[in-house]
Scaffold this active site. Sequence first.
Site, short mmCIF file in Angstrom:
data_model
loop_
_atom_site.label_atom_id
_atom_site.label_comp_id
_atom_site.label_asym_id
_atom_site.label_seq_id
_atom_site.Cartn_x
_atom_site.Cartn_y
_atom_site.Cartn_z
N ARG A 70 -6.38 0.16 -59.79
CA ARG A 70 -5.69 -1.10 -59.98
C ARG A 70 -4.66 -0.95 -61.10
O ARG A 70 -4.81 -0.14 -62.00
CB ARG A 70 -6.67 -2.22 -60.35
CG ARG A 70 -7.50 -2.70 -59.15
CD ARG A 70 -8.42 -3.84 -59.52
NE ARG A 70 -9.47 -3.40 -60.40
CZ ARG A 70 -9.48 -3.54 -61.72
NH1 ARG A 70 -8.48 -4.17 -62.33
NH2 ARG A 70 -10.48 -3.07 -62.44
N TYR A 198 -3.80 1.21 -52.69
CA TYR A 198 -5.13 1.35 -53.30
C TYR A 198 -5.96 0.07 -53.18
O TYR A 198 -5.45 -1.04 -53.39
CB TYR A 198 -5.03 1.76 -54.78
CG TYR A 198 -6.38 1.62 -55.44
CD1 TYR A 198 -7.38 2.57 -55.21
CD2 TYR A 198 -6.70 0.51 -56.22
CE1 TYR A 198 -8.65 2.41 -55.74
CE2 TYR A 198 -7.97 0.35 -56.76
CZ TYR A 198 -8.94 1.30 -56.52
OH TYR A 198 -10.19 1.13 -57.03
N LYS A 207 -10.23 -8.49 -54.62
CA LYS A 207 -9.97 -9.05 -55.94
C LYS A 207 -8.91 -10.15 -55.91
O LYS A 207 -9.02 -11.15 -56.62
CB LYS A 207 -9.57 -7.94 -56.92
CG LYS A 207 -10.68 -6.91 -57.13
CD LYS A 207 -11.90 -7.53 -57.73
CE LYS A 207 -13.19 -6.74 -57.66
NZ LYS A 207 -13.27 -5.42 -58.19
N HIS A 227 -17.17 -11.85 -60.82
CA HIS A 227 -17.23 -10.39 -60.62
C HIS A 227 -18.68 -9.95 -60.86
O HIS A 227 -18.98 -9.35 -61.89
CB HIS A 227 -16.27 -9.72 -61.61
CG HIS A 227 -16.00 -8.27 -61.35
ND1 HIS A 227 -15.55 -7.41 -62.33
CD2 HIS A 227 -16.12 -7.52 -60.23
CE1 HIS A 227 -15.39 -6.21 -61.82
NE2 HIS A 227 -15.73 -6.24 -60.55
N SER A 249 -15.61 -3.31 -64.26
CA SER A 249 -15.42 -2.28 -63.25
C SER A 249 -16.00 -0.94 -63.71
O SER A 249 -15.82 -0.56 -64.86
CB SER A 249 -13.92 -2.11 -62.96
OG SER A 249 -13.39 -3.36 -62.57
N CYS A 251 -19.05 -0.14 -64.32
CA CYS A 251 -20.09 -0.26 -65.36
C CYS A 251 -21.47 -0.51 -64.78
O CYS A 251 -22.37 -0.96 -65.49
CB CYS A 251 -19.72 -1.35 -66.35
SG CYS A 251 -18.32 -0.90 -67.40
N ASP A 278 -20.38 -6.62 -55.92
CA ASP A 278 -19.13 -6.75 -56.68
C ASP A 278 -18.68 -8.19 -56.92
O ASP A 278 -18.14 -8.49 -57.96
CB ASP A 278 -18.01 -5.99 -55.94
CG ASP A 278 -16.80 -5.70 -56.83
OD1 ASP A 278 -17.00 -5.21 -57.96
OD2 ASP A 278 -15.67 -5.97 -56.40
N ARG A 366 -13.50 6.56 -54.16
CA ARG A 366 -14.35 5.47 -53.65
C ARG A 366 -14.84 5.74 -52.23
O ARG A 366 -14.26 6.52 -51.50
CB ARG A 366 -13.54 4.17 -53.65
CG ARG A 366 -13.05 3.73 -55.03
CD ARG A 366 -13.76 2.53 -55.54
NE ARG A 366 -13.47 2.26 -56.95
CZ ARG A 366 -14.10 1.31 -57.64
NH1 ARG A 366 -15.02 0.56 -57.08
NH2 ARG A 366 -13.82 1.13 -58.92
P1 GTP Z 1 -16.67 -1.51 -59.60
O1 GTP Z 1 -16.86 -1.19 -58.16
O2 GTP Z 1 -15.49 -0.80 -60.20
O3 GTP Z 1 -16.61 -2.97 -59.88
O4 GTP Z 1 -17.88 -0.82 -60.41
P2 GTP Z 1 -19.46 -1.04 -60.53
O5 GTP Z 1 -19.75 -1.99 -61.65
O6 GTP Z 1 -20.08 -1.35 -59.21
O7 GTP Z 1 -19.92 0.39 -61.05
P3 GTP Z 1 -20.95 1.47 -60.47
O8 GTP Z 1 -22.31 0.89 -60.18
O9 GTP Z 1 -20.30 2.16 -59.35
O10 GTP Z 1 -21.11 2.45 -61.73
C1 GTP Z 1 -20.10 3.27 -62.16
C2 GTP Z 1 -20.56 4.31 -63.16
O11 GTP Z 1 -21.56 3.81 -64.04
C3 GTP Z 1 -21.15 5.54 -62.49
O12 GTP Z 1 -20.59 6.67 -63.10
C4 GTP Z 1 -22.62 5.43 -62.76
O13 GTP Z 1 -23.21 6.69 -62.79
C5 GTP Z 1 -22.66 4.72 -64.11
N1 GTP Z 1 -23.92 3.93 -64.27
C6 GTP Z 1 -24.39 2.98 -63.46
N2 GTP Z 1 -25.57 2.48 -63.89
C7 GTP Z 1 -25.86 3.15 -65.03
C8 GTP Z 1 -26.96 3.08 -65.97
O14 GTP Z 1 -27.89 2.30 -65.82
N3 GTP Z 1 -26.89 3.92 -67.04
C9 GTP Z 1 -25.86 4.80 -67.22
N4 GTP Z 1 -25.88 5.58 -68.28
N5 GTP Z 1 -24.81 4.89 -66.36
C10 GTP Z 1 -24.81 4.07 -65.29
C1 SPV Z 2 -13.01 -2.84 -59.48
O1 SPV Z 2 -12.08 -2.17 -59.99
O2 SPV Z 2 -13.65 -3.70 -60.14
C2 SPV Z 2 -13.41 -2.60 -58.08
C3 SPV Z 2 -12.55 -1.77 -57.26
O3 SPV Z 2 -14.39 -3.14 -57.61
S1 SPV Z 2 -11.14 -2.63 -56.73
O4 SPV Z 2 -11.39 -3.18 -55.41
O5 SPV Z 2 -10.06 -1.67 -56.68
O6 SPV Z 2 -10.84 -3.70 -57.64
MN MN Z 3 -15.32 -4.54 -59.10
#
Ligand code: GTP
Ligand code: SPV
Ligand code: MN
Length: 584
Positions: A70, A198, A207, A227, A249, A251, A278, A366
């Site tokens: 983004r 993207y 979003k 979110h 994002s 996290c 999400d 992704r």
């Molecule tokens: P968006 O799709 O961007 O909104 O992201 P999201 O919040 O769904 O993030 P996602 O669950 O894909 O996590 C992204 C990163 O965080 C990855 O590299 C994971 O390995 C790391 N991660 C997720 N949960 C944990 C946790 O409990 N502990 C740690 N240390 N890392 C974590």
């Molecule tokens: C984020 O960046 O929080 C995502 C991926 O979930 S996107 O759809 O690109 O915003």
């Molecule tokens: Mn997101």
Amino acid sequence: MASTLDALERWVNEVAALTRPAKIHWCDGSEAEYQTLVRQMLADGTLIELNQQTHPGCYLHRSHPSDVARVEHLTLVCHQNEQDAGPNNHWLAPAEAHAKMDALFDGCMEGRTMYVIPYCMGPIGSPLSRCGVEITDSPYVVANMKIMTRMGKAAQERIENEGIFVKGLHSTGELDPERRFIMHFPEERTIKSYGSGYGGNALLGKKCHALRIASNQARDEGWLAEHMLIVGIENPSGETHYIAAAFPSACGKTNLAMLIPPEGYRRDGWKVWTVGDDICWMRPGTDGRLYAINPEAGFFGVAPGTSDSSNPNALKSISHDTIFTNVAVTADNQPWWEGLPGTPVTDWQGRPYDPANGPAAHPNSRFTVSARQCPTWSPKAEDAQGVPISAIVFGGRRPSLLPLVMEARDWTHGVLMGAAMGSETTAAATGAVGVLRRDSMAMKPFCGYHYGDYFAHWLSFDQPGAKLPKVFHVNWFRKGKDGKFLWPGFGDNLRVLEWMIARVEGKVRGKETPVGTLPAPGELKLDGLSLDKAALAELLDVDQAGWQVELAAIGEYLASFSPRTPAALRGEQQRVALALETIE
Ligand code: GTP
Ligand code: SPV
Ligand code: MN
């Protein structure tokens, strides 16, 4: 209603007159249509076939190397009144923004097909759902929207009956960062996006609609567009509590939504149900509780780090019928990213893999997959009424200060916790990674209006008769002196969720501190976990001096939304600051 169809047709004709496509295709959302698009994209190189023995129905898309995340500096929210956009958004006057965008769209689809995608965000029959139509010249966008939304005929019928839809116009353009903008017109419920293919910039249901425009609809109509993931936690007696959690994002939302209980919990009969990973739309029900739906039908998840040890449910979900974007590939043409076993031979840009070029898969690579492929997909995710929310959780990447978990004493304190959220930046948006910034409710890039008004909207849910969820703040990312995470995270996060549920059910008392209620000694179940006492003490420590500095920073941050910062929120910040001064 004929007039609605007219409105849709009129708009499609207007767009066609501007963009001048060779052909217009109205998407019906069928499997046959999807397969035709895939074949066409395989033929023109937009998609690359992956190993069909190991990954049937899986394809790889390599985006332009400058178009991988983004772009917050090119994303604008064009309210009629600049003040309504707030300091949290970039703004341009609507007339100027339209002129700028229409100049870019002028003739941009010449010789190409224009796709009209009617879609519904949320179950087709749900009163909480909202519809939109995206017009795009990208078959990759159509294929992704097919997976991510309820797209096609049924959505078009709902649009024709209802008479309301969000208008989204998208073109991939020249993929020139100088000619790239994602513009929102909240009063017109309209989106114009040019120059990026993207995810978050191009899949306009996600979003752009479900957060930036929907946050405006939600404010007008008395609900919340957030979110947040939605996860159901079923205890051994078969009772399920639903939890909604906002993390910025990359996290951990997808990971928490698909959590696998630790061994002992599984033995005891705990189960986890995925409702969303999400986005969450919530509205008070007649019983005063908040009810939530996931407006999406698929996952657009972060690939790197997804592995059999971190997220086996995600890995199972993406073993077939998945579109991968910007991952690496192995010698036998399987998708690969950092965190998986095996070795990459080709990197995300299609070059022979060389560690000197950085990671093999792009850090924001992704997967796009239908939610139905997730082994823990909740049947309740299709429920028109949504699921009742027992707890709201805020959290971010905070290497220090923020404890593993704390509970707000009431709704106003919870809103302060959400507003005060901070996190280190990630690869999900272009720019520096690992810089601490405030990201209220994980909505900094997505709140489609002034944050001060948004905080007031959150506070407004505290009405007589409301049975609001308890609010918590978590931090899975606190680091020890060695720079390593103190908490194991992932499946073990269930230990923290169990404590929250015990608090919701009034089964544990917790330990009150000026910043919130923390688990009292013995309340967090840690059996089977090798966590030393010092690490646990650090995870649950409240450092008075550090918190005083934090509260002052929160006060300054809230003042940056003046004069629209709600007085009640300033008052709450002052209450906590004062409590910290009088601590023994
Ligand atoms: P968006 O799709 O961007 O909104 O992201 P999201 O919040 O769904 O993030 P996602 O669950 O894909 O996590 C992204 C990163 O965080 C990855 O590299 C994971 O390995 C790391 N991660 C997720 N949960 C944990 C946790 O409990 N502990 C740690 N240390 N890392 C974590
Ligand atoms: C984020 O960046 O929080 C995502 C991926 O979930 S996107 O759809 O690109 O915003
Ligand atoms: Mn997101």
